[in-house]
Enzyme design. Sequence first.
Site, PDB file in Angstrom:
ATOM      1  CD  GLU A  96      -3.413   8.183  -4.270  1.00 48.73           C
ATOM      2  OE1 GLU A  96      -2.245   8.315  -4.711  1.00 48.73           O
ATOM      3  OE2 GLU A  96      -3.840   8.840  -3.323  1.00 48.73           O
ATOM      4  CG  ASP A  97       1.691   7.700  -5.788  1.00 51.13           C
ATOM      5  OD1 ASP A  97       0.682   7.694  -5.050  1.00 51.13           O
ATOM      6  OD2 ASP A  97       2.652   8.467  -5.613  1.00 51.13           O
ATOM      7  CG  ASP A 100       1.644   4.535   3.597  1.00 48.79           C
ATOM      8  OD1 ASP A 100       2.080   3.403   3.842  1.00 48.79           O
ATOM      9  OD2 ASP A 100       1.989   5.544   4.236  1.00 48.79           O
ATOM     10  CG  PHE A 149       9.356   5.798   2.132  1.00 47.08           C
ATOM     11  CD1 PHE A 149       8.163   6.369   2.522  1.00 47.08           C
ATOM     12  CD2 PHE A 149      10.139   6.456   1.178  1.00 47.08           C
ATOM     13  CE1 PHE A 149       7.747   7.582   1.988  1.00 47.08           C
ATOM     14  CE2 PHE A 149       9.727   7.669   0.643  1.00 47.08           C
ATOM     15  CZ  PHE A 149       8.529   8.232   1.044  1.00 47.08           C
ATOM     16  NE  ARG A 162       7.452  14.165  -7.274  1.00 41.59           N
ATOM     17  CZ  ARG A 162       6.570  13.871  -6.324  1.00 41.59           C
ATOM     18  NH1 ARG A 162       5.928  12.733  -6.355  1.00 41.59           N
ATOM     19  NH2 ARG A 162       6.325  14.703  -5.334  1.00 41.59           N
TER      20      ARG A 162
HETATM   21  P1  IMP Z   1      -1.629   7.701   2.388  1.00 40.86           P
HETATM   22  O1  IMP Z   1      -2.508   8.914   2.501  1.00 40.86           O
HETATM   23  O2  IMP Z   1      -0.895   7.446   3.684  1.00 40.86           O
HETATM   24  O3  IMP Z   1      -2.330   6.475   1.876  1.00 40.86           O
HETATM   25  O4  IMP Z   1      -0.476   8.061   1.395  1.00 40.86           O
HETATM   26  C1  IMP Z   1      -0.728   8.306   0.092  1.00 40.86           C
HETATM   27  C2  IMP Z   1       0.329   9.174  -0.536  1.00 40.86           C
HETATM   28  O5  IMP Z   1       1.529   9.283   0.246  1.00 40.86           O
HETATM   29  C3  IMP Z   1       0.724   8.524  -1.820  1.00 40.86           C
HETATM   30  O6  IMP Z   1      -0.080   8.951  -2.879  1.00 40.86           O
HETATM   31  C4  IMP Z   1       2.164   8.945  -1.951  1.00 40.86           C
HETATM   32  O7  IMP Z   1       2.239  10.195  -2.616  1.00 40.86           O
HETATM   33  C5  IMP Z   1       2.674   9.080  -0.541  1.00 40.86           C
HETATM   34  N1  IMP Z   1       3.365   7.831  -0.104  1.00 40.86           N
HETATM   35  C6  IMP Z   1       2.898   6.845   0.680  1.00 40.86           C
HETATM   36  N2  IMP Z   1       3.791   5.857   0.827  1.00 40.86           N
HETATM   37  C7  IMP Z   1       4.859   6.224   0.073  1.00 40.86           C
HETATM   38  C8  IMP Z   1       6.117   5.590  -0.215  1.00 40.86           C
HETATM   39  O8  IMP Z   1       6.456   4.479   0.233  1.00 40.86           O
HETATM   40  N3  IMP Z   1       6.943   6.289  -1.021  1.00 40.86           N
HETATM   41  C9  IMP Z   1       6.627   7.509  -1.566  1.00 40.86           C
HETATM   42  N4  IMP Z   1       5.470   8.116  -1.342  1.00 40.86           N
HETATM   43  C10 IMP Z   1       4.588   7.485  -0.518  1.00 40.86           C
HETATM   44 MG    MG Z   2       3.968  11.910  -2.522  1.00 48.83          MG
END
Ligand code: IMP
Ligand code: MG
Length: 183
Positions: A96-97, A100, A149, A162
Site C-alpha cells: 500500500e502507498d 489512512d 493529506f 503522482r
Molecule cells: P484508507 O482506505 O482510508 O486507508 O485509504 C487508503 C487509500 O486512500 C490509499 O491507498 C490512498 O490511495 C488514499 N489516501 C489516503 N490518504 C491519502 C493522502 O494523504 N494522500 C493521497 N492519497 C491518500
Molecule cells: Mg488514491
Amino acid sequence: MHMSNEPLLDAVKIQRRVAELATEIREAYPDGLPLCLCVLKGSVFFAADLLRHLDDGAEVDFIRAQSYAGTSSTGQVTLSHLPGMQLAGRAVLILEDIVDTGRSAAAILEWAWAQEPASVQVCTLLDKPSRRAVELRADFAGFVIPDHFVVGYGMDYDERYRNLPAIYVLESGEGSKSGTEPE
Ligand code: IMP
Ligand code: MG
C-alpha cells in the site's frame, strides 16, 4: 489547494527507507519471498522501487481499490482489476502507498483471505494511525506520519502529483483543513 514548499519526505529519505523495508521483508520471509500485491494506482512507484531491492524470486500482481474523491474518503471501498495469479496456498504481501482510515487495506485483506492463501501481511510506505476508522495494523510501515493529506511518490490529489519523486503536504486555502472532512 497548494503543495508545501519543502517536502515532508524527500527522495533520498524515501529511497533509504524503501531499501530498509526490503531488508525487513527478506528477513521476515526466510523461506521465500511472498507474492506482492501492489494496490493500484498509488502504490505503483513504491512497489517498483521496493521490488528492485528484493531478489529475482519476487513476484508481483495488482489489485485496484478506490475510495477517495478529492481529499476525503467516501468510506465505500470498491475493488477492481483483481489479480490473475492464484493466491491459494501462497504467502501474500499487500503493498500500500498509505494506510489512512484502514478501510482499503481491510477490504483487500478480507478479499485476499477468501482466496485461501497461506498468509497475508500488509506493507505500507506511509501510515496515518490517527485517522483509523477500522482496526488495522500494518505489518511493515515505512513512515508514520501525522494527519496531513500528502501527494507525490504515487499519491494523488484528483489524479495529479503522482509522478513527484518526493512526498509533499497538500495545504488547503483558508477555512478548510485537508484530509479531515467527515466521512
Ligand atoms: P484508507 O482506505 O482510508 O486507508 O485509504 C487508503 C487509500 O486512500 C490509499 O491507498 C490512498 O490511495 C488514499 N489516501 C489516503 N490518504 C491519502 C493522502 O494523504 N494522500 C493521497 N492519497 C491518500
Ligand atoms: Mg488514491
